[in-house]
Design a protein around this motif. Structure first.
Motif, PDB file in Angstrom:
ATOM      1  N   MET A  43      18.713 -25.017 -14.638  1.00 29.18           N
ATOM      2  CA  MET A  43      19.328 -25.995 -13.741  1.00 29.18           C
ATOM      3  C   MET A  43      20.521 -26.674 -14.412  1.00 29.18           C
ATOM      4  O   MET A  43      21.581 -26.864 -13.806  1.00 29.18           O
ATOM      5  CB  MET A  43      18.292 -27.043 -13.321  1.00 29.18           C
ATOM      6  CG  MET A  43      17.203 -26.510 -12.407  1.00 29.18           C
ATOM      7  SD  MET A  43      16.021 -27.806 -11.953  1.00 29.18           S
ATOM      8  CE  MET A  43      17.092 -28.942 -11.075  1.00 29.18           C
ATOM      9  N   GLY A  90      13.285 -23.384 -17.011  1.00 27.86           N
ATOM     10  CA  GLY A  90      13.768 -23.795 -15.702  1.00 27.86           C
ATOM     11  C   GLY A  90      14.705 -24.989 -15.789  1.00 27.86           C
ATOM     12  O   GLY A  90      15.711 -25.062 -15.071  1.00 27.86           O
ATOM     13  N   SER A 103      23.436 -23.967 -14.975  1.00 28.63           N
ATOM     14  CA  SER A 103      23.985 -23.419 -13.729  1.00 28.63           C
ATOM     15  C   SER A 103      24.961 -24.384 -13.066  1.00 28.63           C
ATOM     16  O   SER A 103      25.795 -23.966 -12.242  1.00 28.63           O
ATOM     17  CB  SER A 103      22.858 -23.075 -12.759  1.00 28.63           C
ATOM     18  OG  SER A 103      22.040 -22.046 -13.276  1.00 28.63           O
ATOM     19  N   ALA A 104      24.871 -25.656 -13.420  1.00 27.43           N
ATOM     20  CA  ALA A 104      25.794 -26.645 -12.851  1.00 27.43           C
ATOM     21  C   ALA A 104      27.152 -26.640 -13.547  1.00 27.43           C
ATOM     22  O   ALA A 104      28.080 -27.301 -13.088  1.00 27.43           O
ATOM     23  CB  ALA A 104      25.180 -28.039 -12.947  1.00 27.43           C
TER      24      ALA A 104
END
Length: 238
Positions: free
Chosen positions: A27, A23, A30-31
């Protein structure tokens, strides 16, 4: 977890048996505008199944996973017939907390990995590694590279190149391979030899074909095992 794969960019599959760690990676990545996480696998066997369906560009792979470990999964993912396209290979980055012994790193490279990082690496380093291997380069974390170079140079691993394999290369190709082995990019090599980047790419592709390796990481291993490049210097005659 899967996501829509229609957006252009580097398609990445995450393979790690710790959901919380995956996870965090999701995060982080994905940025980044160039990276698209297309799936998450909880073990090596699931990574193989998902990679066959999703056809990612890069798999970020843990080593210690149930059912199928990272080295075995890497070997399957980089096999010649896995993607169904002889001109395309899924790139693998090992991201592990197990350590960076030369034996572990070399085992991953022999299995077909193009990158190796420890889990204490900076987030920006993982992004750099993904972009590098997606662009056809190899990436070894700075804190693992010296041990690997020394190990390859002093104690070649099983499956060493055929005698005389470097005779397949022209003098210029040997020069370029030696620079690849020291981690220079295509841009760096082009500047050093006053060539265009396109010309260097052409030479690099020919080197991979002649040495019968999948990527630059494989070519670098051949360079050290064959004595073209030695730890701390370049062999005479280059």
């Amino acid at each position: 977890m899967t996501t829509d794969s229609s957006t252009a960019g580097i398609r990445v599959l995450l393979a790690d048996d710790h959901p919380l760690f995956r996870g965090g990676l999701l995060m982080l990545l994905s940025a980044h505008p160039r990276i698209q996480v297309v799936g998450e696998a909880g073990d090596g066997a699931q990574a193989v199944v998902m990679a066959r369906r999703l056809q990612p560009d890069v798999v970020v792979m843990d080593l210690d996973m149930p059912h199928l470990d990272g080295v075995a999964a890497t070997r399957q993912l980089t096999s010649d017939d896995f993607t169904g396209d002889p001109g395309r290979t899924i790139r693998i980055i090992i991201l592990t907390g197990l350590g960076s012994t030369p034996e572990a790193v070399c085992a991953a490279l022999r299995a077909g990995a193009s990158g190796y990082l420890l889990k204490d690496a900076a987030p920006t380093e993982l992004v750099t590694a993904i972009e590098s291997v997606a662009d056809g380069l190899a990436y070894l974390a700075p804190n693992v590279t010296p041990g690997v170079i020394a190990d390859i140079a002093s104690r070649p691993v099983p499956g060493r190149p055929a005698p005389g394999i470097l005779d397949r290369l022209t003098a210029r190709e040997r020069e370029i391979l030696s620079q690849m082995a020291y981690g220079l990019s295509n841009d760096d090599i082009a500047g050093r030899f006053h060539l265009s980047v396109a010309t260097v790419r052409t030479h690099a592709c020919r080197i991979l074909n002649k040495l019968e390796v999948r990527d630059r990481a494989g070519a670098v291993v051949v360079a050290y095992q064959s004595g073209l490049v030695l730890a701390g210097g370049i062999s005479p005659g280059i």
